[in-house]
Design an enzyme around this catalytic site. Sequence first.
Site, PDB file in Angstrom:
ATOM      1  N   HIS A  73       1.157   4.762   1.500  1.00  0.00           N
ATOM      2  CA  HIS A  73      -0.220   4.297   1.273  1.00  0.00           C
ATOM      3  C   HIS A  73      -0.339   3.235   0.179  1.00  0.00           C
ATOM      4  O   HIS A  73      -1.434   3.020  -0.344  1.00  0.00           O
ATOM      5  CB  HIS A  73      -1.159   5.466   0.942  1.00  0.00           C
ATOM      6  CG  HIS A  73      -1.315   6.446   2.055  1.00  0.00           C
ATOM      7  ND1 HIS A  73      -1.910   6.127   3.258  1.00  0.00           N
ATOM      8  CD2 HIS A  73      -0.937   7.748   2.154  1.00  0.00           C
ATOM      9  CE1 HIS A  73      -1.905   7.190   4.043  1.00  0.00           C
ATOM     10  NE2 HIS A  73      -1.305   8.174   3.407  1.00  0.00           N
ATOM     11  N   SER A 121       0.915   8.991   8.145  1.00  0.00           N
ATOM     12  CA  SER A 121      -0.357   9.310   7.520  1.00  0.00           C
ATOM     13  C   SER A 121      -1.326   8.150   7.720  1.00  0.00           C
ATOM     14  O   SER A 121      -0.929   6.987   7.626  1.00  0.00           O
ATOM     15  CB  SER A 121      -0.148   9.558   6.022  1.00  0.00           C
ATOM     16  OG  SER A 121      -1.379   9.813   5.381  1.00  0.00           O
ATOM     17  N   GLU A 147      -5.131   1.637   7.773  1.00  0.00           N
ATOM     18  CA  GLU A 147      -3.677   1.554   7.662  1.00  0.00           C
ATOM     19  C   GLU A 147      -3.043   2.863   8.102  1.00  0.00           C
ATOM     20  O   GLU A 147      -3.688   3.903   8.133  1.00  0.00           O
ATOM     21  CB  GLU A 147      -3.257   1.198   6.226  1.00  0.00           C
ATOM     22  CG  GLU A 147      -3.777   2.127   5.146  1.00  0.00           C
ATOM     23  CD  GLU A 147      -2.818   3.246   4.751  1.00  0.00           C
ATOM     24  OE1 GLU A 147      -1.715   3.339   5.320  1.00  0.00           O
ATOM     25  OE2 GLU A 147      -3.202   4.043   3.880  1.00  0.00           O
TER      26      GLU A 147
END
Length: 200
Positions: A73, A121, A147
């Site tokens: 992330h 994720s 994303e």
Amino acid sequence: MSVEPLDLRSATLRLERKARGSALGPLAEDGTFEGYAALFNRIDLGRDLILPGAFSRSLAARGAGGVRMLFQHDPAEPIGVWLALREDAVGLFVRGRIAPEVTRAREVLALLRAGALDGLSIGFRAVEGATDPRSRIRRLSRIDLWEISVVTFPMQPEARIAEVKESGGPFGLAGRLRRCARRLRTAPVPRPPGGVPVPG
């Protein structure tokens, strides 16, 4: 009237994240892989449940090219591109390619091939959803997807890369044959009641 420039780093930090785990699909020599970044109708560790169709508007508006592939992330760590993103009966199916020209991406690729990483994720904004006051489960019906990251620990433990496609190496046919041969060599030798090994 002046318009403030969009600070992508701070905007990304405000996104919600849902990591899911599942075996990565095969990693190809060029770094392509497949898997599921989210599963429908599963309660994750944050007590969220994503409903079928939640990604449809975002995918139609943004497409695979508009969703970033990151590592853990981090907006400063793009590691590849998404080639295909689509909803099916299971969840959000993804196909992407790690960019081996990028140093961090090469490291991620090595970790994927070694089996040290396989989680996916999503980073998103919840557009529509409702929380059940009794169970405290939030049902998400519309998600703005920004994303998808390769991660160590996914929020949805089943959200994972299916496998990394590769003709050779540990995930290729040759690797599978070597593992089978090792298992056969190390399999326990059957013993009769008297305890003397039976010749193989």
